[in-house]
Design a protein around this motif. Structure first.
Motif, PDB file in Angstrom:
ATOM      1  N   ARG A 219      -0.241  -1.412 -12.897  1.00 54.11           N
ATOM      2  CA  ARG A 219      -1.476  -0.837 -13.431  1.00 54.11           C
ATOM      3  C   ARG A 219      -2.061  -1.713 -14.527  1.00 54.11           C
ATOM      4  N   ALA A 278      -0.419   0.153  -5.779  1.00 52.85           N
ATOM      5  CA  ALA A 278      -0.960   1.480  -6.058  1.00 52.85           C
ATOM      6  C   ALA A 278      -1.119   2.292  -4.771  1.00 52.85           C
ATOM      7  N   VAL A 279      -1.414   1.602  -3.678  1.00 56.06           N
ATOM      8  CA  VAL A 279      -1.670   2.307  -2.425  1.00 56.06           C
ATOM      9  C   VAL A 279      -0.424   3.087  -1.983  1.00 56.06           C
ATOM     10  N   GLU A 282      -0.613   6.339  -3.772  1.00 54.72           N
ATOM     11  CA  GLU A 282      -1.784   7.145  -3.467  1.00 54.72           C
ATOM     12  C   GLU A 282      -1.826   7.601  -2.017  1.00 54.72           C
ATOM     13  N   LEU A 283      -1.454   6.723  -1.111  1.00 56.04           N
ATOM     14  CA  LEU A 283      -1.594   7.079   0.302  1.00 56.04           C
ATOM     15  C   LEU A 283      -0.289   7.069   1.074  1.00 56.04           C
ATOM     16  N   ASP A 286       2.932   4.540   5.079  1.00 57.08           N
ATOM     17  CA  ASP A 286       2.197   4.090   6.257  1.00 57.08           C
ATOM     18  C   ASP A 286       1.047   3.164   5.855  1.00 57.08           C
ATOM     19  N   ALA A 287       0.226   3.645   4.919  1.00 51.81           N
ATOM     20  CA  ALA A 287      -0.941   2.875   4.499  1.00 51.81           C
ATOM     21  C   ALA A 287      -0.534   1.580   3.820  1.00 51.81           C
ATOM     22  N   ALA A 288       0.490   1.660   2.962  1.00 53.97           N
ATOM     23  CA  ALA A 288       0.917   0.465   2.239  1.00 53.97           C
ATOM     24  C   ALA A 288       1.450  -0.582   3.210  1.00 53.97           C
TER      25      ALA A 288
END
Lengths: 408, 221
Positions: A219, A278-279, A282-283, A286-288
């Motif tokens: 961050r 961060a992904v 947050e998601l 799968d998304a990462a």
């Protein structure tokens, strides 16, 4: 007068051992005395002589029962104070072992302690026979004409006893340290079980703390350095686009700076991705992973079969490890797998196990015992109790399989 | 004289916002308002009804996907405002959400693309004109998901052309990107559409939609 160091050491040890044993004797023999009393009183009841006996017997029994914790505490103090052995407080659940110690083992030890102390005292007395013999009345000496010869033998025997005493005392102390802590302290297996729980908790804490730290760094880099770099690159881009009438040298410098700034952004992004993107928070995994696969320098086929419901996501620490595994594995494939033209990443969840498989069609021959990348990977997998397997025969294909426990 | 188009910018980093304003003005827009968070953005859009909103995905207070949600709200409430999202990382699922709601006038780019000023200006104009601008990385992620099917039939060059089509580029844009002639691009595109069984559409925009739909996002064209 100086004392030779070796003798000084022996004397210090002897003092310590003798104090330890001398303190032990009354503590050990106290219960012996109580038991003797109880049996004696019991015998008197059978004989039926005195009506006040049952009252005294009851008192002795109560004393025997309730003195145990105090005796245990005294013994623990004795071990800690004189030998530096810390016996944990056992509590009441280990009562039978404590009674066993105080009523059986302790009495035997007490007997040995008394024997040793008497040996020591006798040794001192016998050695100094020429001193105290002058205290004996002269009539006795007159009656025993050969007493000087006898006294000589007595002195010899005393010296022998004194010479043997330190070793015997040490042996007895060792016997006590072998027997005592096991019976006076908590059960060692309980102790181990508690330690396993403690270690597991503290390790989870460390893993979480490391993840939190990675997140914080990610961050900070995103909100700080990266924003500044993007702004810098943007301004350089603007300069490049607007300052068209500059001399070619100046334009070249701006051009180079612009490229450098963009490269720096790219490098910083890949650093951040390797840390904890961060992904991922947050998601989800799968998304990462699709971000990772898209950036890999070779075609990657990604199959992720996880519940879509956010409430069924696996623990963040496990997600982070799975992400790290795929990230490192794809980096390895790109760097080391000779002739690899494609890779395949499969993530599935079977009950309480998250399974991550990374395969490539390269020439194989990867050795997990060499190279810090694979070692670090295996360590990180182990940090969440996962298993790491790799098969990479020469000629390929290479397959890495990681299983991570993820309780619901 | 054509009316000057207006834009609204939402970006929480002041430093970057200043730069963005410059680029957007260079692209020929008038910056009607600047905002530092999602509520500020929505208020500005409601007040000014701009042609374009340039929106950062990660904004206060949550620093997660405020920008995406604001963008979806804008597309729904004020369809005449095109939205270009900027993000530290791109994620195909956000792109899918954006394109599923309304496929025209949407852009989704990595934040660092603003540094390539000319290309970024091109993307700004394209989105404001009702086109699409998808980051190459989003397209790459979409392709990763679909690597097992008719895509295998494409040649390497055709895959490159497909990726550029998916980014929302015109034939001229694709030709410039690959340094080939426009007629060669047209030939590649015909091959791709034939191999993937996609309808031939003359308008760039409808063609992008077909490709994106094939890749699993967006409406049925």
């Amino acid at each position: 007068m100086t004392i030779p160091p070796r003798l000084r050491r022996t004397l210090t040890l002897l003092t310590r051992d003798v104090s330890f044993l001398a303190l032990g004797a009354p503590l050990h023999l106290f219960t012996g005395f109580l038991l003797f009393m109880i049996f004696g009183l019991g015998w008197e009841i059978i004989e039926g002589q005195d009506s006040s006996v049952p009252v005294v017997l009851g008192f002795a029994l109560l004393l025997a029962v309730f003195s145990a914790p105090a005796l245990t505490a005294a013994q623990r103090w004795r071990f800690r104070r004189l030998l530096g052995i810390d016996i944990p407080r056992p509590g009441w659940q280990r009562a039978q072992r404590q009674y066993g110690y105080h009523c059986l083992v302790g009495i035997l030890l007490g007997g040995l302690e008394v024997l040793l102390l008497s040996l020591l005292l006798t040794g001192v007395a016998a050695t100094t026979v020429y001193v105290w013999i002058w205290g004996v009345s002269w009539e006795w000496r007159a009656d025993h004409p050969g007493y000087t010869t006898q006294a000589f033998y007595v002195t010899l025997a005393g010296l022998a006893a004194l010479a043997a005493a330190p070793a015997l005392a040490t042996a007895l102390v060792r016997l006590e340290t072998y027997v005592g802590p096991g019976l006076l302290g908590p059960d060692p297996s309980e102790d181990l079980a508690r330690r396993v729980v403690d270690l597991t908790e503290s390790r989870d804490g460390i893993v979480d703390a490391a993840d939190a730290e990675r997140r914080r760094i990610e961050r900070d880099l995103h909100d700080g350095a990266q924003q500044r770099l993007v702004s810098l690159a943007l301004n350089l881009g603007l300069a490049k686009a607007t300052l068209t009438d500059l001399p070619p040298e100046a334009r070249e410098v701006i051009d180079a700076a612009h490229r450098e700034a963009k490269d720096a952004i790219e490098e910083l992004s890949s650093l951040v991705r390797g840390l904890h993107p961060a992904v991922l928070d947050e998601l989800g995994l799968d998304a990462a992973l699709s971000g990772l696969a898209a950036r890999a320098p070779l075609p990657v086929r990604l199959r992720v079969d996880l519940p879509q419901d956010p409430s069924e996501r696996v623990a963040p620490a496990v997600e982070a490890v799975a992400y790290f595994v795929v990230s490192e594995a794809l980096t390895n494939v790109a760097k080391h797998a000779r002739g690899a033209s494609r890779a395949e990443v499969t993530v599935t969840r079977l009950g309480g196990i998250l399974r991550v498989v990374i395969a490539d069609d390269g020439a194989g021959g990867a050795d997990s015992s060499r190279g810090t990348g694979l070692t670090g990977l295996a360590q990180r997998v182990r940090s969440v109790d996962g298993t790491f397997r790799m098969s990479s025969p020469v000629g390929g294909p290479t397959m890495m399989s990681v299983e991570l426990p993820c309780p619901r | 004289m054509p009316e000057v188009r207006r834009a609204v910018i939402a970006e929480d980093s002041v430093l970057l916002r200043i730069g963005l304003v410059k680029v957007v003005e260079m692209a020929g827009f008038e910056v009607a308002a600047e905002a530092g968070d999602a509520p500020g953005l929505l208020a500005a859009v409601e007040e000014h009804r701009p042609d374009l909103a340039v929106v950062d995905v990660r904004m206060p207070p949550g620093f997660t996907d405020e920008g995406v949600r604001a963008a979806l709200a804008i597309r729904q409430k004020w369809p005449s405002t095109a939205v270009l999202l900027l993000s530290q990382y791109v994620e195909e699922r956000y792109a899918a959400d954006l394109l599923a709601a309304n496929t025209s006038g949407v852009g989704y780019l990595l934040k660092q693309r603003v540094a390539d000023v000319e290309e970024f200006i091109e993307a700004l104009r394209r989105v404001a004109d009702g086109g699409t601008a998808l980051d190459p990385q989003v397209v790459a992620q979409l392709l990763v998901r679909r690597s097992s099917d008719p895509l295998e039939r494409l040649t390497a060059r055709e895959r490159e052309v497909l990726a550029l089509m998916a980014e929302g580029r015109s034939n001229a844009g694709i030709a410039a990107g690959l340094v080939v002639s426009e007629s060669a691009v047209a030939k590649h595109i015909n091959n791709i559409l034939a191999k993937l069984d996609l309808p031939r559409a003359d308008a760039d925009h409808r063609r992008v939609l077909a490709v994106l739909h094939f890749l699993g996002v967006g409406d049925q064209p």
